[in-house]
Motif scaffolding. Structure first.
Motif, mmCIF file in Angstrom:
data_model
loop_
_atom_site.group_PDB
_atom_site.id
_atom_site.type_symbol
_atom_site.label_atom_id
_atom_site.label_comp_id
_atom_site.label_asym_id
_atom_site.label_seq_id
_atom_site.Cartn_x
_atom_site.Cartn_y
_atom_site.Cartn_z
ATOM 1 N N ILE A 55 8.110 3.587 11.037
ATOM 2 C CA ILE A 55 6.806 2.950 11.245
ATOM 3 C C ILE A 55 6.395 2.252 9.951
ATOM 4 O O ILE A 55 6.389 2.874 8.878
ATOM 5 C CB ILE A 55 5.738 3.976 11.671
ATOM 6 N N ILE A 56 6.080 0.962 10.064
ATOM 7 C CA ILE A 56 5.653 0.156 8.932
ATOM 8 C C ILE A 56 4.187 -0.242 9.132
ATOM 9 O O ILE A 56 3.803 -0.643 10.239
ATOM 10 C CB ILE A 56 6.506 -1.134 8.802
ATOM 11 N N PHE A 57 3.386 -0.146 8.079
ATOM 12 C CA PHE A 57 1.971 -0.524 8.150
ATOM 13 C C PHE A 57 1.726 -1.779 7.318
ATOM 14 O O PHE A 57 2.272 -1.937 6.220
ATOM 15 C CB PHE A 57 1.088 0.613 7.642
ATOM 16 N N PHE A 58 0.908 -2.674 7.863
ATOM 17 C CA PHE A 58 0.504 -3.898 7.172
ATOM 18 C C PHE A 58 -1.021 -3.907 7.051
ATOM 19 O O PHE A 58 -1.720 -3.448 7.968
ATOM 20 C CB PHE A 58 0.952 -5.141 7.947
ATOM 21 N N ASP A 59 -1.512 -4.461 5.949
ATOM 22 C CA ASP A 59 -2.965 -4.568 5.806
ATOM 23 C C ASP A 59 -3.478 -5.749 6.632
ATOM 24 O O ASP A 59 -2.705 -6.455 7.288
ATOM 25 C CB ASP A 59 -3.366 -4.690 4.337
ATOM 26 N N GLN A 101 2.635 -0.752 0.714
ATOM 27 C CA GLN A 101 3.721 -0.052 0.039
ATOM 28 C C GLN A 101 3.458 1.455 -0.031
ATOM 29 O O GLN A 101 2.335 1.901 -0.265
ATOM 30 C CB GLN A 101 3.898 -0.609 -1.378
ATOM 31 N N GLY A 102 4.524 2.218 0.157
ATOM 32 C CA GLY A 102 4.428 3.671 0.071
ATOM 33 C C GLY A 102 3.795 4.335 1.269
ATOM 34 O O GLY A 102 3.520 5.539 1.235
ATOM 35 N N LYS A 103 3.557 3.572 2.339
ATOM 36 C CA LYS A 103 2.883 4.129 3.511
ATOM 37 C C LYS A 103 3.828 4.305 4.702
ATOM 38 O O LYS A 103 3.399 4.713 5.778
ATOM 39 C CB LYS A 103 1.726 3.217 3.946
ATOM 40 N N ARG A 104 5.096 3.995 4.529
ATOM 41 C CA ARG A 104 6.038 4.059 5.649
ATOM 42 C C ARG A 104 6.185 5.482 6.195
ATOM 43 O O ARG A 104 6.072 6.466 5.451
ATOM 44 C CB ARG A 104 7.417 3.556 5.231
ATOM 45 N N VAL A 105 6.451 5.563 7.483
ATOM 46 C CA VAL A 105 6.760 6.834 8.129
ATOM 47 C C VAL A 105 8.186 6.727 8.669
ATOM 48 O O VAL A 105 8.454 5.936 9.566
ATOM 49 C CB VAL A 105 5.778 7.142 9.277
ATOM 50 N N ILE A 106 9.076 7.517 8.107
ATOM 51 C CA ILE A 106 10.471 7.500 8.520
ATOM 52 C C ILE A 106 10.822 8.841 9.153
ATOM 53 O O ILE A 106 10.618 9.893 8.554
ATOM 54 C CB ILE A 106 11.420 7.237 7.331
ATOM 55 N N GLY A 107 11.331 8.801 10.370
ATOM 56 C CA GLY A 107 11.672 10.033 11.060
ATOM 57 C C GLY A 107 10.486 10.617 11.810
ATOM 58 O O GLY A 107 9.356 10.088 11.767
#
Length: 341
Positions: free
Chosen positions: A308-312, A319-325
């Motif tokens: 999961i990638i987050f964009f403002d 940056q540093g907000k990704r959820v992997i797994g």
């Protein structure tokens, strides 16, 4: 096996390959039902036995060689379960789980043998019909694994019908078998109940394998409303048209078990759904693993879902907000709080 599974998992997830794996599991299961004997040729077994007996006892090297040769000699006892474990590992994306699974299997096989050896035979169970029951149980587990493998390419109704038949079939076998004891018959009643639930759910219009009766109780799970994007161009266009919201991009695939766990167990939590409704929810379905899917994964440096990638609100990745797994409800709630604060 774990590394190979990570590298080829997405490529292997097509109906033909999944069906081939499933057929192999069924073939292995048939050996557990004594349809045929899966074993090394007797001539080779005899030679290995002779070499093993010729090793000098009491020396570490000799003991190691005897143990290795014994594993080949008794291979028929563990070949099918081991093959099942390897096939399962090749379908996952986690190298650690793969290595840990094989290590745990090795420990599970060795520790009881060490305890039996230390007991000088006092703990050794007598051979009997219980061994046949265990072998049949492993065969049923392999059939379940075969069905689980092909589930991603089957309609939900077909999945439910298959599980109902498997549960009811094994329950019927245990109930009518003269070799089944009281515990086995109790298990049979539980399996029959599971099969009946799947059957009733299917007949009444339910299409959720994990909650077959939810539509009857009014507790049916409604998935989050994601907007699908199938290419980098579609993703960029959706982000550009965003109206000041945080963007959440979810990488998903039908064959990804962790993705479905997130979908059914995490995204359905009321508090999480409330927070997600304030975002623009985009989803990249990479089930087909085509050129566009690979380009999307490569763009964000992902090997595969879940991710999961987050964009403002301006369309820049946070940056540093990704959820992997996979993340459970509590952990994902923390991730969302970290994004919105």
């Amino acid at each position: 096996a774990g590394l190979l599974g990570e590298g080829l998992a997405a490529t292997l997830q097509n109906p033909w390959v999944l069906s081939a794996f499933a057929i192999m599991m069924v073939v292995m299961a048939l050996s557990m039902f004594d349809v045929y004997q899966l074993q090394m040729p007797s001539a080779i077994q005899s030679r290995l036995t002779a070499v093993s007996e010729g090793q000098s006892k009491g020396k570490i090297a000799g003991v190691f060689v005897m143990g290795a040769l014994s594993a080949l000699i008794v291979g028929p006892c563990v070949a099918a379960p081991l093959a099942g474990a390897l096939v399962y590992i090749s379908q996952t994306l986690d190298v650690v789980v793969g290595g840990s699974a094989l290590f745990s299997m090795a420990m599970g096989m060795s520790v009881p043998l060490l305890l039996l050896g230390l007991s000088a035979g006092s703990l050794l169970l007598r051979a009997g019909r219980w061994m046949e029951g265990v072998k049949t149980f492993f065969g049923v587990l392999m059939l379940a694994m075969a069905w689980w493998m092909v589930n991603p390419v089957l309609a939900n109704a077909v999945q439910m019908a298959g599980w109902a038949l498997l549960f009811l079939g094994y329950a019927g076998y245990l109930l009518i078998s003269k070799k089944s004891g009281k515990f086995a018959k109790a298990c049979a009643l539980f399996l029959a109940l599971l099969g009946a639930i799947q059957g009733v759910g299917l007949a009444s219009g339910g299409r959720d394998v994990f909650a077959p009766l939810a539509h009857l109780t009014g507790q049916a799970v409604h998935p989050a409303a994601f907007q699908r994007v199938s290419s980098l161009a579609e993703l960029e266009r959706a982000i550009q048209q965003n109206k000041g919201k945080i963007v959440m991009l979810d990488f998903y695939a039908d064959w990804c078990v962790s993705c479905k766990e997130m979908e059914k167990l995490t995204f359905t939590d009321p508090k999480i759904k409330q927070q997600m409704e304030q975002m623009l929810l985009l989803q990249a379905d990479v089930t087909a693993n085509n050129a566009d899917d690979k380009a999307l994964l490569k763009r964000f440096g992902l090997f595969g879902p879940p991710g999961i990638i987050f964009f403002d609100s301006s369309g820049t990745e946070m940056q540093g907000k990704r959820v992997i797994g996979y993340q459970n409800t509590a952990k994902f709630q923390q991730s969302l709080d970290n994004v919105v604060k």
